[in-house]
Design an enzyme around this catalytic site. Structure first.
Site, PDB file in Angstrom:
ATOM      1  N   ALA A 137     -22.572 -65.398  15.867  1.00 13.12           N
ATOM      2  CA  ALA A 137     -23.766 -66.188  16.191  1.00 13.12           C
ATOM      3  C   ALA A 137     -25.005 -65.698  15.454  1.00 13.12           C
ATOM      4  CB  ALA A 137     -24.017 -66.158  17.698  1.00 13.12           C
ATOM      5  N   ASN A 213     -14.439 -58.855  18.946  1.00 15.93           N
ATOM      6  CA  ASN A 213     -15.247 -60.015  18.553  1.00 15.93           C
ATOM      7  C   ASN A 213     -15.932 -59.759  17.210  1.00 15.93           C
ATOM      8  OD1 ASN A 213     -15.805 -59.965  21.936  1.00 15.93           O
ATOM      9  ND2 ASN A 213     -14.934 -61.780  20.998  1.00 15.93           N
ATOM     10  N   ASP A 265     -24.265 -57.717  25.855  1.00 18.21           N
ATOM     11  CA  ASP A 265     -24.600 -58.606  24.733  1.00 18.21           C
ATOM     12  C   ASP A 265     -25.353 -59.816  25.270  1.00 18.21           C
ATOM     13  OD1 ASP A 265     -24.800 -59.627  22.189  1.00 18.21           O
ATOM     14  OD2 ASP A 265     -22.693 -60.144  21.973  1.00 18.21           O
ATOM     15  N   LEU A 298     -19.203 -68.738  20.568  1.00 20.27           N
ATOM     16  CA  LEU A 298     -19.831 -67.877  21.565  1.00 20.27           C
ATOM     17  C   LEU A 298     -21.035 -67.183  20.949  1.00 20.27           C
ATOM     18  CD1 LEU A 298     -16.765 -66.218  23.333  1.00 20.27           C
ATOM     19  CD2 LEU A 298     -18.479 -67.668  24.415  1.00 20.27           C
ATOM     20  N   GLY A 300     -23.443 -64.430  22.221  1.00 17.55           N
ATOM     21  CA  GLY A 300     -23.857 -63.510  23.261  1.00 17.55           C
ATOM     22  C   GLY A 300     -23.322 -63.961  24.606  1.00 17.55           C
TER      23      GLY A 300
END
Length: 374
Positions: A137, A213, A265, A298, A300
């Site tokens: 992101a 991730n 996060d 996604l 955070g």
């Protein structure tokens, strides 16, 4: 006894294990702990645990770290209501001028803790020194890092942790230089191979950013960055919202990484209703318990550390083990010795929980805070 003293009774998680007894808060510090040792978590009317330490916080309460101004204080107040007693304000990939503006504001917030807020220990610089092919992101403004720029950032705020993609040209040397200056370097937002991860650890990298991730995954012929973490890491952070990482993968990491610790996060949407928010320069939407970009990526989380504790216990960790991964291990990772554990003389950073692990009270440096409604 001083008027600023308070005696708290319950089942206390000390560095030596559980006690049924009393903890005395005097001023900012823990003045005394006494009680009878007990073997395990068991059942108690009230638990007293170290306050949570979150090394990866982008936002909360509608505010984002990259806004500058009073955003960092708003975020620290919001997360304190959920049991986080200290944190690292975490930046996003952005033009240098935007990062410098955010760091200047965070630096001011680090110098003095605002009433009702968590202590901001410093900065986690997440980007811009990441791989443009694994942004997650993050905005598309990644670049190779140079030491002169990092040192200029260090003049604005205490950089405690930096996320780096080790496969980018010049980054192994950068990792060595940062490690020599006492900065923790985590590997993340990376397309690096297993071999890149091992080389980075040999150059002084000490952890991995939101394990699993935004990094190359594990395959038996190409172990990837996840394989390097599982094979060699002492520390790594992980998001236990049960959305970013499956419980089975969490258990895999727990078996492999001795001091796996957990982060939120979190974004501006943490503690807020569903709707539209910002993550740095990125518009994001909170719905169905998560935060996503318009394309569904996604972006955070909405996680808070009190929920992280419940999630860890819910997937089978003992309360003591879950607490260590939210408090003691991140403190150890950052080299902080007077937080993240309940010891006489340490800061009175602690959370009081009922038998269902709901927050009753939060203390930050001896100050008793109000709690979130939910």
């Amino acid at each position: 006894m001083s008027a600023t003293s308070r005696i708290l009774a319950g089942r206390i998680l000390t560095s030596q294990g559980w006690l049924d007894g009393e903890l005395t808060v005097r001023g900012e510090r823990i003045a005394a702990i006494c009680g009878t040792p007990v073997d395990d978590d068991g059942k108690a009317c009230r638990y007293i645990l170290p306050g949570f330490i979150d090394t990866h916080v982008h936002g909360g309460g509608g505010a984002d770290v990259m806004e500058g101004g009073e955003a960092a204080v708003t975020i620290a107040r919001q997360h304190a209501r959920f049991g986080t007693t200290s944190l690292l304000a975490t930046t996003m990939t952005a033009p240098r001028a935007d990062i410098e503006a955010a760091l200047s504001a965070i630096g001011a917030a680090c110098r003095e803790r605002a009433p009702g807020s968590a202590r901001i220990l410093g900065v986690h610089l997440e980007g811009p020194y990441i791989n443009p092919g694994k942004l997650g992101a993050q905005p598309a403004q990644a670049k190779a890092g140079v030491l002169d720029e990092v040192e200029a950032f260090m003049c604005l705020a205490p950089l405690k942790l930096i996320t780096v993609a080790p496969e980018v040209s010049g980054h192994l040397d950068l990792i060595r230089s940062l490690a020599d200056r006492g900065v923790r370097v985590q590997l993340g937002h990376t397309l690096g191979r297993y071999e890149d991860g091992v080389a980075a650890l040999e150059h002084g990298a000490s952890g991995f950013t939101h394990l699993f991730n935004a990094m190359t995954g594990l395959h038996h012929r190409e172990p990837g960055m996840v394989g390097a973490a599982l094979a060699h890491a002492e520390y790594a952070e992980l998001i236990p919202d049960l959305l970013h990482v499956h419980p089975g993968a969490i258990h895999t990491a727990l078996r492999a990484i001795p001091h796996l610790f957990c982060v939120t996060d979190s974004t501006a949407a943490a503690g807020m209703p569903d709707g539209d928010y910002k993550l740095g320069s990125q518009p994001v939407t909170k719905c169905l318990g998560g935060v996503r970009l318009a394309d569904g990526t996604l972006a955070g989380s909405t996680l808070t550390m009190n929920v992280a504790l419940k999630n860890l216990v819910g997937i089978g960790l003992t309360l003591a083990d879950a607490s260590n991964r939210l408090s003691r291990y991140p403190a150890d990772y950052l080299g902080v010795t007077d937080r993240g554990r309940l010891e006489e003389g340490g800061y009175a950073d602690l959370v009081l929980l009922d038998t269902q692990l709901n927050l009753n009270e939060v203390f930050v440096e001896g100050e008793c805070l109000g709690l979130a409604d939910a």
